[in-house]
Motif scaffolding. Structure first.
Motif, PDB file in Angstrom:
ATOM      1  N   PHE A 168       0.886  -1.233  -0.150  1.00  0.00           N
ATOM      2  CA  PHE A 168      -0.039   0.097   0.171  1.00  0.00           C
ATOM      3  C   PHE A 168       0.854   1.340   0.132  1.00  0.00           C
ATOM      4  N   TRP A 223      -8.193   1.914  -1.715  1.00  0.00           N
ATOM      5  CA  TRP A 223      -7.520   0.839  -2.782  1.00  0.00           C
ATOM      6  C   TRP A 223      -8.655  -0.133  -2.904  1.00  0.00           C
ATOM      7  N   TRP A 263      -9.684  -4.029  -5.061  1.00  0.00           N
ATOM      8  CA  TRP A 263      -9.545  -4.973  -5.899  1.00  0.00           C
ATOM      9  C   TRP A 263     -10.520  -5.997  -5.748  1.00  0.00           C
ATOM     10  N   PRO A 310      -4.524  -5.018  -4.932  1.00  0.00           N
ATOM     11  CA  PRO A 310      -4.984  -3.727  -4.499  1.00  0.00           C
ATOM     12  C   PRO A 310      -4.332  -2.654  -5.752  1.00  0.00           C
ATOM     13  N   GLN A 311      -5.246  -1.870  -6.000  1.00  0.00           N
ATOM     14  CA  GLN A 311      -5.077  -0.706  -6.793  1.00  0.00           C
ATOM     15  C   GLN A 311      -5.664   0.463  -6.207  1.00  0.00           C
ATOM     16  N   ARG A 312      -4.732   1.562  -6.242  1.00  0.00           N
ATOM     17  CA  ARG A 312      -4.762   2.833  -5.667  1.00  0.00           C
ATOM     18  C   ARG A 312      -5.793   4.007  -6.165  1.00  0.00           C
TER      19      ARG A 312
END
Length: 113
Positions: free
Chosen positions: A50, A75, A77, A96-98
């Motif tokens: 993260f 975040w 996903w 996870p993508q921010r």
């Protein structure tokens, strides 16, 4: 510490800001790099996942997960089929993508449900 339960899966955030997950993973909602189900809690990650920030809370949908880090970033996903991940498409994410503050008019995210 935060706990969230989705449809057949559970995500836990520890006091250190790390995430652990177990259960159903058919859309990558556990963020373990595969779609294999997990019978015991497995380490999703912490600051190394993260962007150097600890998670402060977590939420789970039917087939997706979202978390907030201390810096106010969101975040997400898992399953993105209805756009629920907020990334401007319908693609699933197994990691996870921010979504930074800029996505919310410059304001930090403080909660996710």
């Amino acid at each position: 510490m935060s706990v969230a339960c989705g449809a057949g899966f559970t995500i836990v955030v520890t006091e250190q800001g790390d995430a652990w997950a177990c259960g159903r993973n058919n859309f990558g909602q556990l963020s373990l790099g595969s779609q294999a189900h997990q019978l015991l809690p497995a380490h999703v990650g912490g600051r190394e996942v993260f962007a150097g920030e600890p998670l402060i809370m977590i939420a789970a949908g039917t087939r997706h997960t979202a978390g907030v880090t201390k810096d106010g970033a969101l975040w997400s996903w898992g399953d993105g089929g209805s756009g629920q991940l907020g990334h401007g498409d319908r693609k699933p994410r197994q990691q996870p993508q921010r979504l930074g503050r800029e996505m919310f008019g410059g304001s930090p995210a403080v909660m996710v449900a």
